[in-house]
Structure formats: C-alpha cells, structure tokens
Scaffold this motif. Structure first.
Motif, short mmCIF file in Angstrom:
data_model
loop_
_atom_site.label_atom_id
_atom_site.label_comp_id
_atom_site.label_asym_id
_atom_site.label_seq_id
_atom_site.Cartn_x
_atom_site.Cartn_y
_atom_site.Cartn_z
N GLU A 1 66.54 73.22 -5.15
CA GLU A 1 65.23 73.75 -5.54
C GLU A 1 65.39 75.01 -6.38
N THR A 2 66.27 75.91 -5.95
CA THR A 2 66.49 77.15 -6.69
C THR A 2 67.04 76.87 -8.08
N ILE A 3 68.01 75.98 -8.18
CA ILE A 3 68.59 75.64 -9.48
C ILE A 3 67.55 75.00 -10.38
N ALA A 4 66.77 74.06 -9.83
CA ALA A 4 65.76 73.36 -10.63
C ALA A 4 64.70 74.31 -11.17
N ASN A 5 64.41 75.37 -10.42
CA ASN A 5 63.37 76.32 -10.84
C ASN A 5 63.90 77.45 -11.72
N SER A 6 65.20 77.47 -11.96
CA SER A 6 65.83 78.62 -12.63
C SER A 6 65.94 78.50 -14.14
N GLY A 7 65.75 77.29 -14.66
CA GLY A 7 65.99 77.08 -16.09
C GLY A 7 67.41 76.64 -16.39
N ILE A 8 68.25 76.49 -15.36
CA ILE A 8 69.59 75.95 -15.53
C ILE A 8 69.50 74.49 -15.97
N ASN A 9 70.45 74.04 -16.78
CA ASN A 9 70.35 72.72 -17.41
C ASN A 9 70.90 71.57 -16.60
N GLY A 10 71.68 71.84 -15.55
CA GLY A 10 72.24 70.75 -14.78
C GLY A 10 73.17 71.24 -13.69
N ILE A 11 73.77 70.30 -12.97
CA ILE A 11 74.62 70.60 -11.82
C ILE A 11 75.91 69.79 -11.91
N ILE A 12 77.03 70.40 -11.52
CA ILE A 12 78.26 69.66 -11.31
C ILE A 12 78.48 69.53 -9.81
N ALA A 13 78.61 68.29 -9.36
CA ALA A 13 78.79 68.01 -7.94
C ALA A 13 79.99 67.06 -7.78
N THR A 14 81.09 67.53 -7.20
CA THR A 14 81.17 68.78 -6.46
C THR A 14 82.51 69.46 -6.73
N ASN A 15 82.63 70.67 -6.19
CA ASN A 15 83.91 71.37 -6.16
C ASN A 15 84.75 70.81 -5.00
N THR A 16 85.85 71.47 -4.70
CA THR A 16 86.72 71.02 -3.61
C THR A 16 86.08 71.27 -2.25
N THR A 17 86.63 70.63 -1.23
CA THR A 17 86.06 70.73 0.11
C THR A 17 87.01 71.44 1.07
N LEU A 18 86.44 72.02 2.11
CA LEU A 18 87.22 72.61 3.19
C LEU A 18 87.49 71.60 4.31
N SER A 19 86.86 70.45 4.25
CA SER A 19 87.06 69.42 5.26
C SER A 19 88.48 68.87 5.22
N ARG A 20 88.98 68.48 6.36
CA ARG A 20 90.29 67.83 6.45
C ARG A 20 90.16 66.47 7.17
N GLU A 21 88.97 65.94 7.21
CA GLU A 21 88.72 64.71 7.94
C GLU A 21 89.51 63.54 7.33
N GLY A 22 90.22 62.81 8.19
CA GLY A 22 90.88 61.59 7.78
C GLY A 22 92.23 61.76 7.10
N LEU A 23 92.72 62.99 6.98
CA LEU A 23 94.00 63.20 6.29
C LEU A 23 95.17 62.81 7.18
N THR A 24 96.25 62.39 6.53
CA THR A 24 97.44 61.96 7.26
C THR A 24 98.67 62.78 6.94
N HIS A 25 98.67 63.50 5.83
CA HIS A 25 99.86 64.22 5.37
C HIS A 25 99.98 65.57 6.09
N VAL A 26 101.20 66.01 6.30
CA VAL A 26 101.45 67.26 7.01
C VAL A 26 100.83 68.46 6.31
N ASN A 27 100.66 68.38 4.99
CA ASN A 27 100.09 69.51 4.25
C ASN A 27 98.60 69.71 4.52
N GLU A 28 98.00 68.84 5.33
CA GLU A 28 96.60 69.06 5.70
C GLU A 28 96.40 70.40 6.39
#
Length: 365
Positions: A241-268
C-alpha cells in the motif's frame, strides 16, 4: 555443455568469491578484445522472438529475462553481460561511499540445494567509481538498472540522504533505479520496508528523481523498490500500500531470504541471505500476493529460484512482467538465459498466448 563440463568444475573447486571475481574480470577483459562480444553473442545470444518483446517503464526489452543485482556490483562488466543474452541487467548494490563489506568468507555454495548464501554487506567501490565506468561504456545494448543502498555507517533516520546521493551521482547513467531496502546483510536495513521509515524514504526518493528529471528536461526515470520474501501477510499488505501510494513505478520481488527450510547442505548453518532454488516457491507466492494487492496495476519483476522456463513462467502467470536470474547462472552457466527464453516461447504457444504480455497475471483471471 561447455560450462557444465569444463568451466563449472574449475569454478567449484575455487573459493566462491574468487570464482565470482574471475568471471567479472574475465567478462571485462573479453569485452575489450575486438570481436569478442560478437563471439559471446553467437554462443549465448537469444534469438529475436517477437512474442517475447515487452515495453515497460518506457524501455524496450527483447524478452523478459534479466540479470539480478549482486553479480556485477560495480558495473565493471556491463558490455560482457550484455552479450550473453540478457535483455536487461541490474548493477550494484552501490552506496555513496566505497565500503569493503563484511569479513571473509562471506559467500557459500550449497550444491545439493542449488543455492547460495551470502553476507557480502554491500561491498562496492562507491557511486563515483560506478559513474566513471558507466560513463565510459562504448555502447549500451540493453537497459541498465542501478541498484542503490545506504552505507553501513549511515543510521536509518539519515538513510534517505544516501539514496538521494546515489540518484544524484548516477542519474545520467542509469536507465532505471532500484531502491534496495531488503538486503539482510546491512544492519537494520530491512526496517526501512515498513511504516513511517518507508514513507519518508520513498517520498525523498521520488522528489529527487523528479527534480533530476526537471533538471534534465525530460520525464523522470523510473524507480522500483526491492522487497524481502520474509514479511508476514500483514507487513506485505502495508508495504504494498505504501509503495503503491508513493509514486514508485514498480516492485522487485524478491531479495534473498533468511529462511533455511528444507536445506540439506552443511552450509545451511552460515548466516546471510539465501538465494537459489529453495526461494522459488516463496518468491512466486509474494509476486502473486502483490499482484492481487495492487490489482495488477503496479509492475512487478520476479526474482528468486528461477532455473528453468517453467520457473520463470510461473512467476509471469503469478503477475511478474519481467524476471531476473542470478544463482542459476552459477549452477547452469550463461546458456541458461537462452534456454529460459526459448522455453517461455514454447509455454506461451502451449497455452494459446500470442504475446508474453497476455500471460502476465493469468493465474488471477
């Protein structure tokens, strides 16, 4: 095949960040060799497919697949990346002052998950260096988006000043700006996605963009906001809502996540932002919800976990007008751009669409 059989095994025996710099430096040097960009284009270029052409933000895109921010942080290899099939690319994240980023090591592969974890911390050479590089380009084959952020030492209450500085320093060289408020690797940055802090920031950004447009005697250049995948439904609604009302032209979805759900590698266990295949479903969910919240009126660029044409198509049907890749380049090589684009054409035909724009948001109809 060339990448999978020869280049990838070499790169994956190297430290990830050293391999990263080798690619960037290699593309930079290749672009300086007469005729080499043509060779790259013949190997990896995407054939012209009229049904994939898109006009958005007053810019032309030959197809929907672009390069996400983070790979070419300092705009060092724009000519090289422009020659391997992308229809647009994001450079950065750039900050007003150069900064070294977080301590090494800070980039980790998770091969069994086809993922990366990074805690780079906006390491970059600053706006002056980027302006010099972009200003020295001999040609610009594709639109260049400049992803901007704040310096680590800048408190959130003064963050808008850093974003304004980035716009002033790079306005002449960017086709579009991306306001990065969603990296998990700069302390408190994600707080800028919410409430009054977001409103203040976007008001300052849009005011400066318009001022620069008036100064140039031309329409203001477009601005997008890049958001995180880790918001609650309520947070996402308020942010949209804030972005839509601001005059910004669009959104990039998404950046990286902090979630580690479902990972198998030790580097998780490593801290930082996760990108790659594990992010695919969540980023598509966010795109779909944003499209619903904004009534399809605010363009969305989909990013996160795109490895195949089917992955990209799912994001387009969910509401994305364009898509970006990064991690799949590391695991599949530059040929993945052509594979995705050609695959998208086949998926369009299968569903009876004549143009890619007809598929945007199709899942909501």
């Amino acid at each position: 095949m060339l990448y999978q059989s020869f280049a990838k095994p070499v790169f994956f025996r190297m430290d990830p960040e050293k391999a990263h710099h080798l690619v960037i430096d290699g593309l930079h040097q290749a672009a300086r060799v007469p005729g080499m960009t043509s060779v790259l284009g013949s190997m990896y270029g995407v054939p012209d497919m009229p049904e994939l052409r898109t006009e958005l933000f007053d810019l032309s895109f030959r197809h929907p697949v672009g390069l996400a921010a983070g790979l070419d942080k300092n705009a060092k290899s724009v000519e090289g990346f422009s020659s391997v099939g992308f229809s647009f690319m994001e450079v950065g994240t750039v900050t007003p002052k150069a900064q070294s980023g977080n301590e090494l090591p800070r980039l980790f592969r998770l091969p069994s998950d086809e993922a990366l974890i990074n805690r780079m911390g906006f390491n970059n050479d600053g706006t002056a260096a980027m302006a010099a590089k972009l200003g020295a380009l001999r040609q610009r084959k594709i639109p260049v988006f400049v992803n901007i952020g704040k310096n680590k030492a800048t408190p959130n209450e003064l963050a808008h000043e850093d974003y304004i500085t980035c716009i002033r320093d790079l306005y002449a060289h960017a086709d579009l700006f991306v306001v990065n408020i969603s990296s998990p690797n700069t302390p408190d940055l994600r707080a800028l996605q919410h409430g009054d802090e977001l409103r203040v920031l976007l008001a300052a950004v849009t005011e400066e963009i318009r001022a620069q447009g008036r100064k140039a005697g031309a329409p203001a250049k477009p601005v997008l906001v890049k958001i995180a995948p880790d918001m609650t439904g309520e947070q996402l609604g308020l942010t949209a809502e804030t972005i839509a009302n601001s005059g910004i032209n669009g959104i990039i979805a998404t950046n990286t996540t902090l979630s580690r759900e479902g990972l198998t590698h030790v580097n998780e266990r490593e801290t930082g932002g996760l990108s790659g295949r594990p992010l695919r479903e969540r980023s598509t969910e966010v795109i779909s919800e944003l499209y619903r919240l904004t009534g399809g009126k605010l363009p969305i660029i989909g990013s996160g976990g795109i490895f195949t044409a089917e992955d990209a198509y799912a994001k387009i049907r969910a509401g994305a007008s364009l898509v970006e890749i990064y991690t799949s380049m590391i695991y599949r090589g530059p040929g993945v751009v052509k594979e995705i684009a050609i695959g998208l054409r086949e998926l369009l035909r299968k569903d009876g669409f004549t143009r890619i724009t007809e598929a945007i948001g199709a899942d909501h109809q």
